[in-house]
Design a protein around this motif. Sequence first.
Motif, mmCIF file in Angstrom:
data_model
loop_
_atom_site.group_PDB
_atom_site.id
_atom_site.type_symbol
_atom_site.label_atom_id
_atom_site.label_comp_id
_atom_site.label_asym_id
_atom_site.label_seq_id
_atom_site.Cartn_x
_atom_site.Cartn_y
_atom_site.Cartn_z
ATOM 1 N N GLY A 90 0.792 -1.218 0.000
ATOM 2 C CA GLY A 90 0.000 0.000 0.000
ATOM 3 C C GLY A 90 0.820 1.261 0.000
ATOM 4 O O GLY A 90 1.879 1.344 -0.620
ATOM 5 N N GLY A 91 0.343 2.253 0.744
ATOM 6 C CA GLY A 91 0.995 3.554 0.793
ATOM 7 C C GLY A 91 1.356 3.919 2.217
ATOM 8 O O GLY A 91 1.427 3.053 3.097
ATOM 9 N N PRO A 92 1.576 5.208 2.489
ATOM 10 C CA PRO A 92 2.081 5.638 3.796
ATOM 11 C C PRO A 92 1.093 5.389 4.933
ATOM 12 O O PRO A 92 -0.125 5.373 4.752
ATOM 13 C CB PRO A 92 2.300 7.146 3.592
ATOM 14 N N PHE A 93 1.677 5.220 6.116
ATOM 15 C CA PHE A 93 0.949 5.154 7.383
ATOM 16 C C PHE A 93 0.507 6.575 7.709
ATOM 17 O O PHE A 93 1.319 7.474 7.855
ATOM 18 C CB PHE A 93 1.907 4.582 8.438
ATOM 19 N N LEU A 94 -0.805 6.789 7.814
ATOM 20 C CA LEU A 94 -1.337 8.138 7.994
ATOM 21 C C LEU A 94 -1.525 8.517 9.453
ATOM 22 O O LEU A 94 -1.485 9.697 9.804
ATOM 23 C CB LEU A 94 -2.671 8.282 7.255
ATOM 24 N N GLY A 95 -1.774 7.533 10.318
ATOM 25 C CA GLY A 95 -1.966 7.867 11.721
ATOM 26 C C GLY A 95 -2.651 6.759 12.483
ATOM 27 O O GLY A 95 -3.088 5.749 11.910
ATOM 28 N N ALA A 96 -2.714 6.936 13.798
ATOM 29 C CA ALA A 96 -3.345 5.951 14.670
ATOM 30 C C ALA A 96 -4.120 6.670 15.761
ATOM 31 O O ALA A 96 -3.818 7.816 16.117
ATOM 32 C CB ALA A 96 -2.295 5.037 15.298
ATOM 33 N N THR A 97 -5.140 5.998 16.278
ATOM 34 C CA THR A 97 -5.931 6.539 17.383
ATOM 35 C C THR A 97 -6.167 5.439 18.410
ATOM 36 O O THR A 97 -6.097 4.249 18.100
ATOM 37 C CB THR A 97 -7.298 7.075 16.908
ATOM 38 N N THR A 133 -9.007 2.181 7.383
ATOM 39 C CA THR A 133 -8.776 2.169 8.826
ATOM 40 C C THR A 133 -9.075 0.776 9.359
ATOM 41 O O THR A 133 -10.098 0.179 9.011
ATOM 42 C CB THR A 133 -9.656 3.199 9.548
ATOM 43 N N TRP A 134 -8.154 0.260 10.178
ATOM 44 C CA TRP A 134 -8.330 -1.055 10.794
ATOM 45 C C TRP A 134 -8.279 -0.923 12.311
ATOM 46 O O TRP A 134 -7.629 -0.020 12.855
ATOM 47 C CB TRP A 134 -7.200 -2.007 10.387
ATOM 48 N N HIS A 135 -8.943 -1.858 12.991
ATOM 49 C CA HIS A 135 -8.805 -2.014 14.438
ATOM 50 C C HIS A 135 -7.967 -3.267 14.663
ATOM 51 O O HIS A 135 -8.358 -4.366 14.262
ATOM 52 C CB HIS A 135 -10.167 -2.175 15.114
ATOM 53 N N THR A 136 -6.796 -3.094 15.261
ATOM 54 C CA THR A 136 -5.852 -4.197 15.459
ATOM 55 C C THR A 136 -5.745 -4.517 16.945
ATOM 56 O O THR A 136 -5.688 -3.611 17.787
ATOM 57 C CB THR A 136 -4.473 -3.829 14.892
ATOM 58 N N VAL A 137 -5.706 -5.814 17.234
ATOM 59 C CA VAL A 137 -5.552 -6.285 18.608
ATOM 60 C C VAL A 137 -4.332 -7.199 18.667
ATOM 61 O O VAL A 137 -4.189 -8.119 17.849
ATOM 62 C CB VAL A 137 -6.793 -7.058 19.087
ATOM 63 N N GLY A 138 -3.446 -6.954 19.629
ATOM 64 C CA GLY A 138 -2.318 -7.834 19.889
ATOM 65 C C GLY A 138 -2.622 -8.696 21.095
ATOM 66 O O GLY A 138 -3.135 -8.197 22.113
ATOM 67 N N ARG A 139 -2.319 -9.979 20.997
ATOM 68 C CA ARG A 139 -2.640 -10.929 22.072
ATOM 69 C C ARG A 139 -1.404 -11.743 22.445
ATOM 70 O O ARG A 139 -0.495 -11.917 21.630
ATOM 71 C CB ARG A 139 -3.759 -11.874 21.631
ATOM 72 N N GLY A 143 -4.070 -15.954 24.177
ATOM 73 C CA GLY A 143 -5.177 -15.259 23.533
ATOM 74 C C GLY A 143 -5.659 -14.031 24.274
ATOM 75 O O GLY A 143 -6.665 -13.420 23.883
ATOM 76 N N ARG A 144 -4.972 -13.624 25.330
ATOM 77 C CA ARG A 144 -5.390 -12.459 26.105
ATOM 78 C C ARG A 144 -4.875 -11.171 25.451
ATOM 79 O O ARG A 144 -3.673 -11.068 25.158
ATOM 80 C CB ARG A 144 -4.859 -12.558 27.535
ATOM 81 N N PRO A 145 -5.744 -10.184 25.241
ATOM 82 C CA PRO A 145 -5.310 -8.931 24.616
ATOM 83 C C PRO A 145 -4.293 -8.191 25.482
ATOM 84 O O PRO A 145 -4.438 -8.124 26.707
ATOM 85 C CB PRO A 145 -6.606 -8.123 24.485
ATOM 86 N N VAL A 146 -3.253 -7.674 24.831
ATOM 87 C CA VAL A 146 -2.258 -6.863 25.531
ATOM 88 C C VAL A 146 -2.224 -5.433 24.994
ATOM 89 O O VAL A 146 -1.738 -4.527 25.673
ATOM 90 C CB VAL A 146 -0.854 -7.486 25.444
ATOM 91 N N ILE A 147 -2.723 -5.229 23.769
ATOM 92 C CA ILE A 147 -2.759 -3.897 23.167
ATOM 93 C C ILE A 147 -3.844 -3.877 22.098
ATOM 94 O O ILE A 147 -4.155 -4.911 21.490
ATOM 95 C CB ILE A 147 -1.389 -3.525 22.546
ATOM 96 N N GLU A 148 -4.437 -2.712 21.890
ATOM 97 C CA GLU A 148 -5.353 -2.529 20.764
ATOM 98 C C GLU A 148 -5.221 -1.100 20.262
ATOM 99 O O GLU A 148 -4.850 -0.196 21.007
ATOM 100 C CB GLU A 148 -6.798 -2.833 21.154
ATOM 101 N N PHE A 149 -5.497 -0.915 18.975
ATOM 102 C CA PHE A 149 -5.394 0.427 18.400
ATOM 103 C C PHE A 149 -6.090 0.453 17.048
ATOM 104 O O PHE A 149 -6.342 -0.582 16.424
ATOM 105 C CB PHE A 149 -3.927 0.851 18.237
ATOM 106 N N ASN A 150 -6.410 1.658 16.594
ATOM 107 C CA ASN A 150 -6.890 1.894 15.235
ATOM 108 C C ASN A 150 -5.763 2.548 14.451
ATOM 109 O O ASN A 150 -5.069 3.433 14.968
ATOM 110 C CB ASN A 150 -8.112 2.820 15.231
ATOM 111 N N ARG A 151 -5.577 2.111 13.220
ATOM 112 C CA ARG A 151 -4.579 2.778 12.380
ATOM 113 C C ARG A 151 -5.115 2.935 10.972
ATOM 114 O O ARG A 151 -5.941 2.158 10.506
ATOM 115 C CB ARG A 151 -3.252 2.048 12.390
ATOM 116 N N THR A 152 -4.614 3.971 10.290
ATOM 117 C CA THR A 152 -5.100 4.333 8.963
ATOM 118 C C THR A 152 -3.938 4.444 7.998
ATOM 119 O O THR A 152 -2.882 4.994 8.331
ATOM 120 C CB THR A 152 -5.855 5.679 9.018
ATOM 121 N N ASN A 153 -4.143 3.922 6.787
ATOM 122 C CA ASN A 153 -3.117 3.937 5.738
ATOM 123 C C ASN A 153 -3.746 4.296 4.401
ATOM 124 O O ASN A 153 -4.919 4.013 4.157
ATOM 125 C CB ASN A 153 -2.496 2.545 5.563
#
Length: 330
Positions: A90-97, A133-139, A143-153
């Motif tokens: 794809g293209g550049p990483f635009l930001g995260a929330t 924009t995606w919602h990403t979860v790290g586990r 399987g327990r979530p340790v981080i979550e975030f939204n990012r846009t590209n």
Amino acid sequence: MTDSPANWPLIPRGTAFEDHVAGRVFDHHWGRTIHASDNVVFSTQTLAFNPVYFNRDSALAAGHPDEVVNPLLVFAVVFGLSVEDLSEAGGPFLGATEIKYLRDVYPGETLYASSAVVEARASDSRPDTGIVTWHTVGRDAAGRPVIEFNRTNLVRRRTAAQNVLAVPDGYAEDFEVGARFRHARTRTVTDLDLNGLTLLVMNSAPGHFSEQEMSATPFGQRINFGGLTLALTVGLATQDTTGQAVRELCLDDIRFPVPVRHGDTVGAATEVLAVEPTNDGDAVVTFRHLGVNQRGEIVCKATRQVQVRRRAAARALQPTASITDTRTES
């Protein structure tokens, strides 16, 4: 079929804007164990001088059972695990929330990731791309979530592809003797290679890290250690050729026809030389790998044998999903 690797069919990587429909879920196939050394290097190189990231005594005094993994390293690793499925092509990483650290992570833990498409829309200023924009979860491994975030590209739209192959699962049956293909990724050689990696493996030949030593030679400048050129050539081919590998068996017939210099970009191409079934249900696959620079010159040749699972035998053992593409739709 032409003998020029530049004209061999390509095994692509990444996805296009059209693949990102709101609600689609991607289960990213890699996992990544975070080591104490990762944490120390990342924290010191980003000047994150919080002692709980690199001083065990300070971490214990603060009530932690071990050094704490820098949360931004957790973010970067989980982000990285998602890239092949979401934004590699794809293209550049635009930001995260809304980056939320759900619990502390400690060295030795293995992280996994999944992402859901939140929104996909056309770009008003770039007709060849869309904005996703995606919602990403790290586990963790449980399987327990340790981080979550939204990012846009920015993500490129699909273009008409020519001379492109399907991404192989990596079983022995996927490789036909005589098949030739290029690998999508390339890598530019930098001081990380000429200085860092050469000295990491204790190669003391100054021609790899001393400009003064090489200035009066016919080369005129430092050249890459051939072992690293070989490792880069094989590495660029690895995901497409050994997704279901059991073990590496041998390398042979290694040649370096042209030296690799600082700033050169190396890609890879592969020819399948043999597929030989074994008595234990696997197969030995022989590949011929070529490293090719940005000018089309072959910089490395190597023959490689790998023990690879056969599909039927792997199914009998009830394996997990293919590690080359576990994308699923909701």
